[in-house]
Motif scaffolding. Structure first.
Motif: not given
Length: 197
Positions: A178, A180-181, A183-185, A188-189, A191
């Motif tokens: 959760s 990690g998701i 962070y990813y969504l 992260r730059k 986006r």
């Protein structure tokens, strides 16, 4: 997928989601009522996991309606909505497997908690939190796991008691996924960023 963003940003949709989530939050705290009555006061904030997650999202929706972002609440919302949404779906499926049946409330919990997980992710383009906010949300979430599985303050499913070590292991990794998701969504730059109308 971007076609859905103007719909999500519509004020009528935000108001509808706000009302639904307020109702769900109130019902969630009511559902935990009997467990909260016998919970030591120091642990009270960490027992009603799902309604607290939806409460975070209620506050996020209120901020959106005010054309504001409250980053820490956004980080807490996306992580906990996904985590406890998926957790409750899996627990109720396990109840069905163990008992061979599931009552209407169980099916309602599966649908409502799956919706929790989805709505938290759908609004990811609206969030503005940074790594520092996500770190606080991660500490909250992992600390909650410790309270649940070291002090045994987890939501009570008596028919699953013999599986608590396995459930605790699953929950720990679900927490990491959760985070990690989120962070990813969001963090992260480069986006896509969506402005709320």
């Amino acid at each position: 997928m971007r076609w859905i963003y103007p719909i999500l940003a519509n004020r009528s949709i935000l108001w509808l989601l706000l009302i639904v989530n307020i109702a769900g939050t109130i019902y969630g705290y009511y559902w935990y009522g009997w467990q909260l009555k016998k919970t030591p006061a120091i642990f009270l904030p960490f027992v009603p996991d799902s309604p607290t997650a939806s409460l975070f999202f209620v506050l996020v929706l209120m901020a959106f309606l005010l054309k504001k972002n409250w980053p820490l609440l956004e980080a807490l919302a996306i992580v906990t909505l996904f985590k406890y949404g998926i957790w409750a779906v899996v627990m109720n499926i396990l109840v069905f497997i163990v008992q061979g049946s599931l009552d209407p409330v169980g099916f309602m919990l599966i649908l409502s908690h799956f919706a929790m997980a989805v709505e938290g992710l759908l609004y990811a383009p609206f969030y503005r939190f940074k790594i520092k906010h996500l770190l606080i949300a991660a500490i909250w979430t992992l600390h909650n796991d410790i309270i649940d599985y070291v002090f045994f303050m987890l939501p009570s499913y008596h028919m699953l008691d013999k599986f608590i070590p396995q459930i605790g292991y699953f929950t720990f990794w679900l927490s990491l996924v959760s985070i990690g998701i989120a962070y990813y969504l969001v963090v992260r730059k480069n986006r896509f960023k969506l402005e709320i109308n």
